[in-house]
Design a protein around this motif. Structure first.
Motif, PDB file in Angstrom:
ATOM      1  N   GLU A 141       0.812  -1.218   0.000  1.00 37.52           N
ATOM      2  CA  GLU A 141       0.000   0.000   0.000  1.00 37.52           C
ATOM      3  C   GLU A 141       0.844   1.266   0.000  1.00 37.52           C
ATOM      4  O   GLU A 141       0.421   2.298  -0.524  1.00 37.52           O
ATOM      5  CB  GLU A 141      -0.927  -0.007   1.223  1.00 37.52           C
ATOM      6  N   ASN A 142       2.036   1.201   0.582  1.00 35.30           N
ATOM      7  CA  ASN A 142       2.885   2.397   0.683  1.00 35.30           C
ATOM      8  C   ASN A 142       4.254   2.103   0.080  1.00 35.30           C
ATOM      9  O   ASN A 142       5.126   1.550   0.743  1.00 35.30           O
ATOM     10  CB  ASN A 142       3.019   2.836   2.134  1.00 35.30           C
ATOM     11  N   THR A 143       4.436   2.474  -1.173  1.00 35.18           N
ATOM     12  CA  THR A 143       5.704   2.206  -1.852  1.00 35.18           C
ATOM     13  C   THR A 143       6.714   3.335  -1.679  1.00 35.18           C
ATOM     14  O   THR A 143       7.761   3.332  -2.312  1.00 35.18           O
ATOM     15  CB  THR A 143       5.479   1.953  -3.354  1.00 35.18           C
ATOM     16  N   THR A 144       6.423   4.291  -0.802  1.00 37.16           N
ATOM     17  CA  THR A 144       7.428   5.308  -0.477  1.00 37.16           C
ATOM     18  C   THR A 144       8.380   4.818   0.607  1.00 37.16           C
ATOM     19  O   THR A 144       9.397   5.444   0.883  1.00 37.16           O
ATOM     20  CB  THR A 144       6.773   6.620   0.002  1.00 37.16           C
ATOM     21  N   VAL A 145       8.028   3.686   1.231  1.00 33.34           N
ATOM     22  CA  VAL A 145       8.820   3.134   2.333  1.00 33.34           C
ATOM     23  C   VAL A 145       9.834   2.128   1.792  1.00 33.34           C
ATOM     24  O   VAL A 145       9.494   1.265   0.970  1.00 33.34           O
ATOM     25  CB  VAL A 145       7.898   2.457   3.369  1.00 33.34           C
ATOM     26  N   SER A 155      10.236   1.119  -1.975  1.00 37.00           N
ATOM     27  CA  SER A 155      10.571   2.264  -2.819  1.00 37.00           C
ATOM     28  C   SER A 155      11.627   1.913  -3.850  1.00 37.00           C
ATOM     29  O   SER A 155      11.674   2.507  -4.932  1.00 37.00           O
ATOM     30  CB  SER A 155      11.065   3.424  -1.952  1.00 37.00           C
ATOM     31  N   SER A 169       2.849   2.866  -7.652  1.00 36.22           N
ATOM     32  CA  SER A 169       1.608   2.508  -6.966  1.00 36.22           C
ATOM     33  C   SER A 169       0.468   3.266  -7.619  1.00 36.22           C
ATOM     34  O   SER A 169       0.583   4.471  -7.881  1.00 36.22           O
ATOM     35  CB  SER A 169       1.684   2.876  -5.483  1.00 36.22           C
ATOM     36  N   ASN A 203       0.474  -1.762  -9.860  1.00 39.13           N
ATOM     37  CA  ASN A 203       0.670  -1.798  -8.414  1.00 39.13           C
ATOM     38  C   ASN A 203       1.723  -2.844  -8.070  1.00 39.13           C
ATOM     39  O   ASN A 203       1.951  -3.795  -8.817  1.00 39.13           O
ATOM     40  CB  ASN A 203      -0.632  -2.139  -7.688  1.00 39.13           C
TER      41      ASN A 203
END
Length: 335
Positions: A120-124, A128, A181, A261
């Motif tokens: 859900e969070n691909t900035t992490v 990333s 994402s 995704n």
């Protein structure tokens, strides 16, 4: 399970996606002359030029077994990449994914109930650093693979994502998108300006050699790894029963979502030999080049292939693990 049970070996090539926005640069005309190579680990670039193993090998690497990870600045540079999906999915004219008994492309590689979940969070980090790669071949066929940033401007993926050993032809264009994402590349796009594979991959197509390193140009004054971070690589020997994670961009779930995704799954290494690890972690075409990540989020191998039984049922997946041979090649390609 004995090796004799496994009748068919699949190389998972690409999530077959028409690409409307590709790199302006080309990677050069790939012309490989096997006579120029004398060692399995000779390094071959995007033009087919050979660098001898003895010329690039740094013997000091025998005293190093890992490189450092970097979580990146987190600076976002979002671009929408949904246009990559506008025309649907096309079958490549250069299929490497085949069932040798039926000559058909493998439809899936999910083993039992699908255990993959969306990131859900691909900035992490490390998500990333997991990259979607769009590809184009000289004949105009297109597709995609997954890769992992392992340096500020280096991406580890599969050899079959850049060079077809059957035809000995290479890609002419590749664009890398970290941390995608919802069809948004959160850290921007980066063009590949070169790549490296082993001469043994080109000559044999062996799964143990199915790895490649892409070299990227910067974008808006920043390298991909500066923004998105990069994973360290770690040399391994025995990894039986170790937990690994495999994350990437599977075509079946992207088709279902109608958007690009990232998905992945954890599991244990079920068996191994000196150079290849095997597991029952679910994957699909498009995840070629996904890293095997250990519990410290270090790269200890790269997903490459699937294996079926006599009835064509997928029973395990696998890929080259970061043996001393692979580690030396990849570590030197970072320089």
């Amino acid at each position: 399970m004995k090796k004799s049970v496994f009748l068919t070996i699949f190389l998972f090539t690409f999530l077959f996606v028409p690409i409307s926005a590709l790199a302006d640069e080309t990677l050069g005309g790939f012309q490989f002359d096997a006579k120029e190579s004398s060692h399995p680990l000779d390094r071959v670039n995007s033009k087919g030029e050979v660098t001898k193993y003895e010329d690039y090998s740094n013997k000091n690497l025998t005293f190093i077994n890992e490189t450092k990870s970097f979580q990146g600045s987190g600076e976002l540079n979002p671009i929408f990449v949904g246009d990559l999906l506008n025309k649907g999915f096309l079958e490549t004219t250069q299929p490497l994914v085949k069932d040798v008994t039926t000559n058909e492309v493998a439809p899936f590689v999910v083993i039992g109930p699908d255990g993959r979940t969306r990131v859900e969070n691909t900035t992490v980090f490390p998500y990333s650093a997991i990259t979607y790669i769009s590809l184009e071949w000289a004949d105009g066929s297109r597709g995609s693979c997954t890769g992992t940033l392992i340096g500020i401007d280096r991406v580890l993926t599969n050899g079959h994502c850049v060079v077809n050993p059957t035809t000995q032809r290479g890609i002419v264009s590749a664009t890398v998108y970290p941390g995608v994402s919802g069809s948004t590349a959160l850290f921007g796009s980066y063009n590949a300006i070169d790549y490296y594979v082993t001469s043994h991959w080109i000559n044999t197509g062996a799964i143990s050699q199915d790895y490649a390193v892409l070299v990227l140009s910067p974008s808006n004054g920043r390298h991909a790894g500066e923004r998105a971070g990069y994973a360290g690589i770690r040399q391994v020997t025995n990894i039986l029963n170790q937990s690994i994670g495999i994350y990437g961009y599977p075509g079946d779930l992207i088709r279902r979502d109608g958007a690009i995704n990232q998905y992945g799954m954890h599991g244990n290494v079920a068996s191994e030999d000196s150079q290849v690890a095997y597991y029952t972690i679910d994957t699909a075409p498009g995840q070629s080049g996904s890293a095997m990540l250990n519990t410290s989020n270090q790269v200890i191998g790269v997903h490459s292939s699937g294996f079926s039984d006599r009835n064509g049922n997928p029973v395990r997946n696998g890929g080259p693990k970061m043996s001393s041979f692979m580690f030396e090649f990849v570590a030197n390609a970072l320089n």
